[in-house]
Design a protein around this motif. Structure first.
Motif, short mmCIF file in Angstrom:
data_model
loop_
_atom_site.label_atom_id
_atom_site.label_comp_id
_atom_site.label_asym_id
_atom_site.label_seq_id
_atom_site.Cartn_x
_atom_site.Cartn_y
_atom_site.Cartn_z
N GLU A 30 1.81 6.93 -6.79
CA GLU A 30 0.78 7.86 -7.26
C GLU A 30 1.17 9.33 -7.07
N LEU B 30 0.83 -1.20 0.00
CA LEU B 30 0.00 0.00 0.00
C LEU B 30 0.87 1.26 0.00
N ILE B 31 1.91 1.27 0.81
CA ILE B 31 2.81 2.42 0.87
C ILE B 31 3.48 2.64 -0.48
N ARG C 100 7.07 13.03 -4.09
CA ARG C 100 7.61 11.74 -3.67
C ARG C 100 9.05 11.90 -3.21
N ILE D 224 0.95 4.12 -2.88
CA ILE D 224 0.69 5.54 -2.60
C ILE D 224 1.86 6.40 -3.09
#
Length: 118
Positions: free
Chosen positions: A25, A18-19, A31, A22
């Protein structure tokens, strides 16, 4: 730069997956800023983490600061630098509390809820 062992797989850890999703994205600039901050945070001594977190956000609870710093609350209590930064009850004494049974009117004045004009 630290790398995960080759045997580590994102599919074996849903939180890690999940990290990574994210981060993927996020726009490249954001980032990179986030990853640079995480690198900075990782290199800080734990006491510096606690002082930094509490000075930036004085409203954080002791538990939240301890979690961010990677220590227990008892350790926070031992650190003199952290205790010096931590706000005390005296720091909040100057703040006025609003009466509980009042509300703000359209002009910003406080009106009692039992007031007939309210």
């Amino acid at each position: 730069m630290h790398h995960f062992p080759r045997s580590y797989s994102a599919s074996s850890d849903p939180a890690f997956a999940l990290i990574v999703a994210i981060l993927a994205e996020l726009p490249r600039r954001e980032r990179n800023e986030l990853l640079a901050f995480l690198d900075f945070w990782r290199d800080l001594p734990r006491e510096d983490r606690a002082v930094f977190a509490k000075s930036l956000r004085p409203d954080l609870s002791e538990e939240a600061v301890a979690r961010l710093s990677g220590v227990c609350t008892r350790t926070l209590q031992r650190w003199e630098r952290y205790q010096a930064v931590r706000p005390t009850l005296e720091d909040y004494r100057h703040a006025r509390r609003r009466p509980a049974k009042r509300r703000a009117s359209s002009n910003g004045a406080w009106i009692g809820l039992d007031d007939p004009a309210a």
